[in-house]
Design a protein around this motif. Structure first.
Motif, PDB file in Angstrom:
ATOM      1  N   LEU A 136      -0.609  29.276   2.093  1.00 20.23           N
ATOM      2  CA  LEU A 136      -1.798  28.277   1.875  1.00 20.23           C
ATOM      3  C   LEU A 136      -2.877  29.201   0.977  1.00 20.23           C
ATOM      4  N   SER A 137      -3.058  30.405   1.312  1.00 15.68           N
ATOM      5  CA  SER A 137      -3.969  31.262   0.603  1.00 15.68           C
ATOM      6  C   SER A 137      -3.722  31.498  -0.709  1.00 15.68           C
ATOM      7  N   LYS A 138      -2.390  31.159  -1.162  1.00 17.66           N
ATOM      8  CA  LYS A 138      -2.090  31.456  -2.604  1.00 17.66           C
ATOM      9  C   LYS A 138      -1.705  30.152  -3.377  1.00 17.66           C
ATOM     10  N   GLY A 139      -2.224  28.886  -2.705  1.00 19.84           N
ATOM     11  CA  GLY A 139      -2.122  27.513  -3.538  1.00 19.84           C
ATOM     12  C   GLY A 139      -0.717  26.983  -2.967  1.00 19.84           C
ATOM     13  N   TRP A 140      -0.173  27.193  -2.219  1.00 19.89           N
ATOM     14  CA  TRP A 140       1.106  26.495  -2.027  1.00 19.89           C
ATOM     15  C   TRP A 140       0.664  25.428  -0.748  1.00 19.89           C
ATOM     16  N   GLN A 141       1.657  24.154  -0.835  1.00 23.76           N
ATOM     17  CA  GLN A 141       1.260  23.252  -0.090  1.00 23.76           C
ATOM     18  C   GLN A 141       2.439  22.990   1.011  1.00 23.76           C
ATOM     19  N   LYS A 142       2.076  22.839   2.256  1.00 26.84           N
ATOM     20  CA  LYS A 142       2.645  22.820   3.476  1.00 26.84           C
ATOM     21  C   LYS A 142       3.323  21.440   3.611  1.00 26.84           C
ATOM     22  N   LEU A 143       4.988  21.391   3.739  1.00 31.11           N
ATOM     23  CA  LEU A 143       5.349  20.008   4.008  1.00 31.11           C
ATOM     24  C   LEU A 143       5.480  19.821   5.737  1.00 31.11           C
ATOM     25  N   GLU A 144       4.863  18.698   6.315  1.00 30.11           N
ATOM     26  CA  GLU A 144       4.997  18.727   7.555  1.00 30.11           C
ATOM     27  C   GLU A 144       6.470  18.192   8.196  1.00 30.11           C
ATOM     28  N   ASP A 145       7.123  17.613   7.383  1.00 32.76           N
ATOM     29  CA  ASP A 145       8.559  17.029   7.710  1.00 32.76           C
ATOM     30  C   ASP A 145       9.514  18.222   7.687  1.00 32.76           C
ATOM     31  N   LYS A 146       9.482  18.742   8.808  1.00 33.80           N
ATOM     32  CA  LYS A 146      10.792  20.106   8.744  1.00 33.80           C
ATOM     33  C   LYS A 146      12.126  19.740   8.286  1.00 33.80           C
ATOM     34  N   GLN A 147      12.426  18.593   8.327  1.00 32.69           N
ATOM     35  CA  GLN A 147      13.763  18.359   7.903  1.00 32.69           C
ATOM     36  C   GLN A 147      13.914  17.861   6.301  1.00 32.69           C
ATOM     37  N   SER A 148      12.724  17.908   5.706  1.00 32.50           N
ATOM     38  CA  SER A 148      12.675  17.698   4.377  1.00 32.50           C
ATOM     39  C   SER A 148      13.518  18.498   3.484  1.00 32.50           C
TER      40      SER A 148
END
Length: 456
Positions: free
Chosen positions: A105-117
């Motif tokens: 996150l500190s490097k600008g990545w985005q987290k996906l909440e759907d762990k099955q995605s």
């Protein structure tokens, strides 16, 4: 025709290179400049003239398909191009996941909440069963486990890989470390011939240690002081398992009877091996720390906290919260103690010991490198555990596929987060370099700080 082909190849290469300029560890910052009405208002007469000229050129190309086909494509400057969306990631499990998430996150990545995605760029999990390798897209995704890493990280997998490697090296008359020089005598209890051989060589009063092949954190490990004790346990395993399943596979290993002690306590050494799929692999070593028991060493003690030094076992002892800071040493503290108490050279840990550890770890890697399933985007951070005896001989205890990444004491808090950050940076850097259509040399690795390169 050849001229047009060269132009097209040049354009394709330029576009590939440009795409990588926009894909560092984090996303490209900033937005593209407008190309519509606002841009025309700000543009001067010259720019407007160029724009109208471009429109006339496109109109002529549309009227003449051959001319449009043969003409070189007009390329916009980099600052006009649309920025690439942020890379996405998924974390599963508790071990290391919060730290990995914070780093990305500190490097600008985005987290996906759907762990099955399956739309992720990077997925960090505890166990490989949380990765769908059938839907994995090579050159597009990154995952932190090789599908068949168990050939190195289970007790039986490691033993058989090292045995096969030694047989092959002897057959080819090539030099390698003798297995019995760094692995204590070991027998498989799931193989009848080895079980019978162990029964024949066992002597009353011998101390052995029995380990399940696939467990970690010291789970399922017990000391074997009497042969009958082991045979009863094996028989119990058979009774407990279902008719359609196999009993727990176990190994029995000779207990190191003369361990080197620190302040009268047993200890082991945790170091790391990072394997990144490339062409074929990039392999790096990272120093770790010392894990000590919180109790004085007593070979006759039935308390496993005396014999197993990992944090999972030590936390079970009532005094752990009071002494936890003294159950983990960094290498500098370890070196200072050895110099004062055993008279070793001031750089013994950084030179002699590290060299010995790296030789054993290199042989472990060599034993599986032709067997590991290989796709660009795979990587694994493995924890290697070693012991020293009173003669300062190095003994390999096990290899962990999911090494603990807790930061519950000051020493671990100083070591683990930088280790994980450098691991992610190296994995992404190698991944990006391998994705180029015409890959240049992977070296040097700009992200490398505390890791040492073993193979590339």
């Amino acid at each position: 025709v050849e001229g047009r082909k060269e132009e097209e190849e040049e354009e394709e290469s330029d576009e590939v290179e440009a795409s990588f300029l926009q894909l560092p560890l984090g996303p490209v910052s900033g937005a593209s400049k407008p190309c519509g009405g606002e841009a025309n208002k700000e543009a001067g007469p010259k720019a407007l003239g160029e724009q109208r000229g471009g429109e006339r050129t496109r109109s002529r190309k549309a009227d003449n398909p051959k001319r449009a086909h043969h003409s070189k494509v007009l390329k916009l400057p980099m600052h006009f191009r649309v920025p690439v969306p942020a890379r996405t990631f998924i974390t599963c499990g508790g071990n290391a996941a919060p730290i990995v998430q914070s780093i990305l996150l500190s490097k600008g990545w985005q987290k996906l909440e759907d762990k099955q995605s399956t739309a992720f760029t990077l997925k960090w999990v505890e166990i490989k069963q949380q990765i769908d390798y059938m839907s994995f897209r090579e050159n597009e995704q990154i995952v932190n486990h090789f599908p068949n890493i168990n050939i190195l990280t289970t007790k039986i997998g490691l033993l058989e890989s090292l045995r096969d490697h030694q047989r092959m090296q002897l057959h080819l008359k090539q030099r390698c470390l003798r297995l019995d020089s760094f692995v204590p005598p070991t027998y498989r209890m799931d193989v009848l011939s080895e079980r019978e051989e162990f029964i024949k060589c066992h002597c009353e009063g011998d101390l052995w240690i029995c380990k399940p092949t696939g467990a970690n954190q010291g789970k399922g490990i017990f000391l074997v002081r009497e042969l009958q004790q082991l045979l009863e346990k094996l028989e119990s395993d058979k009774r407990k398992c279902a008719a359609t399943s196999q009993p727990t596979a176990r190994i029995v290993q000779r207990y190191i009877s003369n361990p080197l002690l620190l302040e009268g306590r047993k200890f082991d050494i945790r170091v790391y091996l990072l394997i990144i799929a490339a062409q074929p692999f990039v392999v790096l070593y990272h120093p770790g720390y010392i894990r000590l028991s919180c109790l004085p060493y007593d070979p006759s003690s039935p308390d496993m906290c005396v014999h197993l030094t990992n944090q999972y076992q030590q936390k079970k002892h009532p005094s752990y919260s009071d002494v936890k800071e003294d159950t983990v040493w960094d290498f500098e503290t370890f070196q200072k103690y050895l110099t004062e108490k055993h008279g070793v050279a001031d750089d013994w840990v950084a030179t002699t010991l590290t060299s010995q550890l790296q030789k054993v770890m290199s042989q472990c890697y060599q034993s599986v490198k032709k067997k590991l399933l290989h796709k660009i985007g795979y990587f694994d951070l493995l924890g290697f555990d070693f012991m020293l005896d009173t003669e300062l001989n190095v003994w390999l205890i096990e290899v962990n596929v999911n090494p603990a990444m807790h930061t519950n004491c000051d020493t671990l808090a100083a070591i683990i987060p930088p280790l994980l950050e450098e691991t992610l940076e190296l994995a992404v850097e190698v991944f990006d370099k391998c994705r180029k259509l015409k890959p240049t040399s992977l070296l040097p690795l700009a992200s490398r700080k505390n890791f040492s390169l073993l193979f590339s």
